[in-house]
Design a protein around this motif. Structure first.
Motif, PDB file in Angstrom:
ATOM      1  N   ALA A   1       0.146   5.922   0.257  1.00 26.63           N
ATOM      2  CA  ALA A   1      -0.520   7.224   0.293  1.00 26.63           C
ATOM      3  C   ALA A   1       0.329   8.286  -0.405  1.00 26.63           C
ATOM      4  CB  ALA A   1      -0.788   7.625   1.741  1.00 26.63           C
ATOM      5  N   ARG A   2       1.646   8.210  -0.216  1.00 26.24           N
ATOM      6  CA  ARG A   2       2.531   9.178  -0.870  1.00 26.24           C
ATOM      7  C   ARG A   2       2.495   9.022  -2.389  1.00 26.24           C
ATOM      8  NH1 ARG A   2       6.530   8.209   2.018  1.00 26.24           N
ATOM      9  NH2 ARG A   2       7.562   6.651   0.692  1.00 26.24           N
ATOM     10  N   ASP A   3       2.481   7.784  -2.867  1.00 27.16           N
ATOM     11  CA  ASP A   3       2.399   7.555  -4.318  1.00 27.16           C
ATOM     12  C   ASP A   3       1.050   8.007  -4.869  1.00 27.16           C
ATOM     13  OD1 ASP A   3       4.908   6.481  -4.161  1.00 27.16           O
ATOM     14  OD2 ASP A   3       4.243   4.400  -4.141  1.00 27.16           O
TER      15      ASP A   3
ATOM     16  N   CYS B   1      -0.850   2.256  -8.069  1.00 29.58           N
ATOM     17  CA  CYS B   1       0.136   2.485  -7.008  1.00 29.58           C
ATOM     18  C   CYS B   1       0.539   1.150  -6.390  1.00 29.58           C
ATOM     19  CB  CYS B   1      -0.422   3.428  -5.948  1.00 29.58           C
ATOM     20  SG  CYS B   1      -0.757   5.095  -6.536  1.00 29.58           S
ATOM     21  N   ASN B   2       1.262   0.349  -7.136  1.00 29.36           N
ATOM     22  CA  ASN B   2       1.677  -0.982  -6.663  1.00 29.36           C
ATOM     23  C   ASN B   2       3.190  -1.115  -6.809  1.00 29.36           C
ATOM     24  OD1 ASN B   2       1.530  -0.881  -9.426  1.00 29.36           O
ATOM     25  ND2 ASN B   2       0.601  -2.881  -9.675  1.00 29.36           N
ATOM     26  N   SER B   3       3.899  -0.710  -5.794  1.00 31.34           N
ATOM     27  CA  SER B   3       5.352  -0.795  -5.814  1.00 31.34           C
ATOM     28  C   SER B   3       5.794  -2.248  -5.713  1.00 31.34           C
ATOM     29  CB  SER B   3       5.934   0.015  -4.658  1.00 31.34           C
ATOM     30  OG  SER B   3       5.482  -0.502  -3.418  1.00 31.34           O
TER      31      SER B   3
ATOM     32  N   PHE C   1       3.437  -8.613  -0.469  1.00 33.00           N
ATOM     33  CA  PHE C   1       2.342  -8.959   0.424  1.00 33.00           C
ATOM     34  C   PHE C   1       1.015  -8.719  -0.300  1.00 33.00           C
ATOM     35  CE2 PHE C   1       5.861  -7.010   2.795  1.00 33.00           C
ATOM     36  CZ  PHE C   1       6.305  -8.127   3.497  1.00 33.00           C
ATOM     37  N   PRO C   2       0.526  -9.707  -1.021  1.00 33.93           N
ATOM     38  CA  PRO C   2      -0.711  -9.505  -1.801  1.00 33.93           C
ATOM     39  C   PRO C   2      -1.920  -9.196  -0.936  1.00 33.93           C
ATOM     40  CG  PRO C   2      -0.050 -11.824  -1.793  1.00 33.93           C
ATOM     41  CD  PRO C   2       1.074 -11.060  -1.179  1.00 33.93           C
ATOM     42  N   ARG C   3      -1.961  -9.755   0.270  1.00 33.71           N
ATOM     43  CA  ARG C   3      -3.118  -9.472   1.135  1.00 33.71           C
ATOM     44  C   ARG C   3      -3.104  -8.032   1.608  1.00 33.71           C
ATOM     45  NH1 ARG C   3      -3.324 -14.936   4.990  1.00 33.71           N
ATOM     46  NH2 ARG C   3      -3.576 -16.448   3.294  1.00 33.71           N
ATOM     47  N   LEU C   4      -1.942  -7.530   1.993  1.00 31.51           N
ATOM     48  CA  LEU C   4      -1.849  -6.127   2.395  1.00 31.51           C
ATOM     49  C   LEU C   4      -2.191  -5.211   1.231  1.00 31.51           C
ATOM     50  CD1 LEU C   4      -1.068  -3.903   4.382  1.00 31.51           C
ATOM     51  CD2 LEU C   4       1.321  -4.221   3.703  1.00 31.51           C
ATOM     52  N   HIS C   5      -1.684  -5.534   0.057  1.00 31.81           N
ATOM     53  CA  HIS C   5      -1.990  -4.724  -1.124  1.00 31.81           C
ATOM     54  C   HIS C   5      -3.486  -4.731  -1.414  1.00 31.81           C
ATOM     55  CE1 HIS C   5      -1.302  -3.905  -5.673  1.00 31.81           C
ATOM     56  NE2 HIS C   5      -1.585  -2.802  -5.018  1.00 31.81           N
TER      57      HIS C   5
END
Length: 765
Positions: A341-343, A446-448, A454-458
């Motif tokens: 959210a910050r990014d 926004c993919n740090s 964690f691809p599922r969380l992303h």
């Protein structure tokens, strides 16, 4: 203890090879030579066993890393192990039969390099334990060749040279350049290639083979003593078994005795016999390798220290596995959602740390859409481009109904302006879509590196934010569409800017109307000049007027003489009595009656003192207007003839008028058309400015700012659930394997560094 240095380096080499790390340049001896130069025979003589494949053409097609490990005879007897045996790194098996070792080398070569004589850079690691060898590490490479033979690849020379160069170009590599003595040294491919990477000859040792095959009366003494081709490590001469000895299975011990006898009894070499032979070569290589390892220890330690730091940094990028316990999962999920959210917000606000200097990104692209893309799209709209003259004339006629109109009807203006306002809707809706697409791009960007663990969380975070943006797209588009509909719902002709523009248009129309048409002026002047010659008697005046009208009609090419008579009859200079008597009627018609039905902001364009004179004397008013504005007759009618029989075919007249490319307009129709166009353009510009200001504000409020302010709350509500933690924190399998590989590298680097640190304190001999 120096002997253990080679074993330590061999262990490090095995470790790095197993984990796939080749970043450490370990000291080793590499054998280079042309085909049939005697490389294989030299190695077999050093080992004292026949174990290398033989044959015509390319036999060695993969690098063979040969580690010779000396095992004292007492240790072998005490451990009840065979005196000599071999082990491969790729197979967990001990080979006591050296013929089986040869077969395994051939099979492993075929497995990786194939059957078409191709070359592979993947090495074969072989350890040979024997009491007859000294600790030494040798790398046997394919023999240098010039042209392909048989089924060899056409670029075989380039492949072999590339492979050999990769090995000998390493600074910690000792080059063993094998050259046959029965060939001129100037043609030695091995020495030429060695000089290209070691011009000073500091890490090259020359080996001369086939000294017993030189022509009678010739010798290689100048070469062996360094007078012809100086090398820091010098040249060593050897005599290997001949092909006949190999075919007859001459024992290796007998071959070594024959070699010693050759150098001891040769008239040219007996003075240097103690520096020739395979036994001396093995001892020299062992000592050179030990010294080289000691010299390379500081650089190796520094290199390992650097590699440890890099491995630790790379491992830290994968995240700490210990932080993934059950008690920490919720904290980890919340951390990554907050970071996303910050990014996301930083990209919109332009406060991100990795702002690009090459192209627009984030919120700057949204601003570009508002100012450039949307602004240029609105500016490119022509308010009256799709309005033809026929459309405007038809709208004016339809808005008046069956009654004739003295003024431009306001209903026609509203009828024409509303579709034009609708032209602003597609660019406005497209502006919303473009901003939505840019927000989606920001979301996906926004993919740090930590979140990629964690691809599922992303994927779930992207899905939640995408749903939020899609939810806001509908209300934003509807509101923007309603802005256009609001403008069409009420045409505010009292808008200050529109009133100002209307006044300017009115002044221009008045100036045009105050100047009569040139044709009418000429007709009036012609009639006046003809009447000036007629006597003042009334009857004579009527007769003279008729004659004057007929003359004017002939001069100006007009057939409607009856209309000219009406103009003359209503001429203010010659019919002052009729004008005075009809003045009240004209005033009544202008201020009342029909005038009341069109009492709008367009009244001052026609009529009144500054407008056209209106008369109602026996129908002469309509005749005057028709003559002044050149009213057009229906097609097919003739002057003075009735067309009543054609009134059954009204559609034919309408069709004939609609298919005209450029309809012939009367002066009044042209004036009305230009007036409507000017008013539409004025009002459209007012609406366009309003839409250009309101649409970006609506998009920012309903889409951008709303998503920006609510993205973190939406993520927490949707994903911060204990039942989802295990699924969301499932790591990518490839990333897990990569972490294990990096961890293995780090452990190997640490082990090697510790071992080398201990070696530093060993005494040197």
């Amino acid at each position: 203890m120096d002997e253990d240095l080679i074993q330590v380096v061999n262990r490090l080499q095995e470790t790095f090879t197993t984990i796939g790390g080749h970043a450490v340049d370990l000291p080793q001896c590499v054998v280079v030579g042309s085909q049939s130069s005697g490389k294989s025979s030299v190695l077999e003589t050093i080992v004292g066993r026949d174990f290398l494949p033989r044959g015509s053409g390319i036999v060695t097609r993969r690098p063979l890393v040969l580690q010779l490990i000396h095992v004292p005879e007492s240790d072998s007897a005490r451990m009840h192990q065979p005196e000599e045996y071999g082990e491969f790194l790729h197979i967990d098996r001990r080979f006591t039969d050296f013929n089986a070792i040869r077969n395994e080398i051939e099979n492993e070569t075929l497995r990786v390099a194939g059957k078409n004589k191709g070359i592979s850079k993947q090495p074969i690691h072989l350890k040979i334990y024997s009491p007859n060898v000294i600790n030494l590490t040798l790398v046997d490479l394919p023999g240098l060749t010039k042209i392909p033979v048989g089924d060899q690849p056409s670029d075989i020379e380039r492949q072999i040279r590339s492979l050999v160069t990769d090995y000998i170009s390493k600074p910690n590599c000792i080059i063993i350049a094998v050259s046959p003595a029965n060939v001129d040294l100037a043609n030695s491919d091995s020495l030429k290639l060695a000089r290209s990477v070691d011009p000073q000859g500091r890490r090259t040792i020359g080996v001369l083979t086939k000294l017993d095959l030189m022509d009678a009366g010739t010798n290689a003494l100048d070469i062996l003593t360094g007078r012809m081709y100086p090398l820091k490590l010098g040249f060593i001469g050897v005599v290997n078994r001949s092909q006949q000895d190999i075919n007859s299975n001459l024992p290796m011990a007998d071959a070594r005795k024959a070699e010693e006898e050759f150098f001891r009894t040769h008239i040219a070499y007996r003075t240097i016999a103690h520096k020739c032979g395979t036994k001396y070569l093995a001892k020299t290589l062992n000592q050179v390798l030990l010294n080289h390892i000691r010299d390379c220890l500081p650089d190796m330690k520094a290199r390992l220290n650097t590699l440890m730091g890099q491995a630790q940094q790379e491992l830290a990028a994968f995240g700490d596995v210990a932080f993934m316990g059950d008690q920490h999962r919720g904290t980890l999920v919340l951390k990554y959602m907050t970071q996303f959210a910050r990014d996301f917000v930083a990209s919109i606000d332009g406060t991100s740390f990795d702002i690009s200097t090459k192209e627009l990104c984030g919120g700057a692209r949204v601003y570009y859409i508002f100012q450039d893309v949307f602004g240029q799209a609105l500016a490119s709209i022509n308010p009256t481009q799709n309005l033809t003259v026929q459309d405007i004339r038809t709208a004016i006629r339809n808005s008046t109904g069956p009654r004739p109109s003295l003024f431009v009807p306001e209903a026609a203006f509203e009828l024409l302006i509303k579709p034009q306002i609708k032209l602003l809707e597609p660019p406005a809706l497209r502006c919303v879509e473009l901003v939505y697409e840019e927000l989606m791009k920001i979301c996906h960007n926004c993919n740090s590196a930590e979140l990629q663990r964690f691809p599922r969380l992303h994927a779930q975070i992207i899905e939640v934010v995408s749903d939020l943006l899609r939810e806001r797209l509908g209300p934003t588009s509807e509101y923007v569409q309603s802005l256009i509909e609001i403008q069409s719902a009420y045409i505010n002709t009292n808008h200050p800017s529109f009133v100002h523009d209307s006044a300017a248009i009115a002044r221009e129309i008045r100036e045009q109307n105050n100047n009569p048409a040139p044709a009418a002026i000429k007709i009036d002047q012609s009639i006046d000049s003809d009447l000036s010659a007629v006597p003042s008697d009334d009857e004579q005046e009527d007769t003279g007027r008729n004659v004057a009208i007929s003359g004017a009609a002939r001069r100006f090419g007009r057939n409607d003489e009856q209309d000219l008579r009406r103009i003359a009859h209503n001429n203010p200079r010659h019919n002052t009595q009729n004008e005075a008597s009809n003045a009240p009627a004209a005033s009544q018609g202008a201020n009342g009656g029909a005038g009341n039905s069109h009492d709008t902001f367009l009244n001052y364009f026609f009529g009144g003192a500054s407008g056209l004179p209106v008369h109602e004397n026996n129908g002469s008013a309509s005749s005057l207007i028709a003559s002044r504005f050149g009213e057009r007759r229906l097609p097919g009618t003739n002057d003075g003839k009735s067309a009543a029989f054609e009134m059954k075919s009204l559609d034919r007249y309408l069709d004939a008028g609609s298919i005209e490319d450029e309809p012939k307009l009367s002066e009044r129709e042209r004036l009305e058309t230009d007036l409507i166009r000017s008013l539409i353009t004025s009002y459209f510009n007012i609406v366009r400015q309003s839409i250009q200001d309101l649409v970006p504000k609506a998009v920012m409020h309903l889409l951008v700012n709303f998503s920006r302010d609510s993205v973190q709350n939406r993520l927490v509500v949707s994903l911060y659930k204990e039942s989802l933690f295990e699924q969301l924190l499932h790591e990518d399998e490839a990333l897990t394997r990569e972490r294990r590989r990096v961890q293995s590298l780090l452990d190997a680097y640490r082990e090697g560094f510790n071992v080398l640190s201990e070696i530093t304190f060993w005494p040197s001999t």
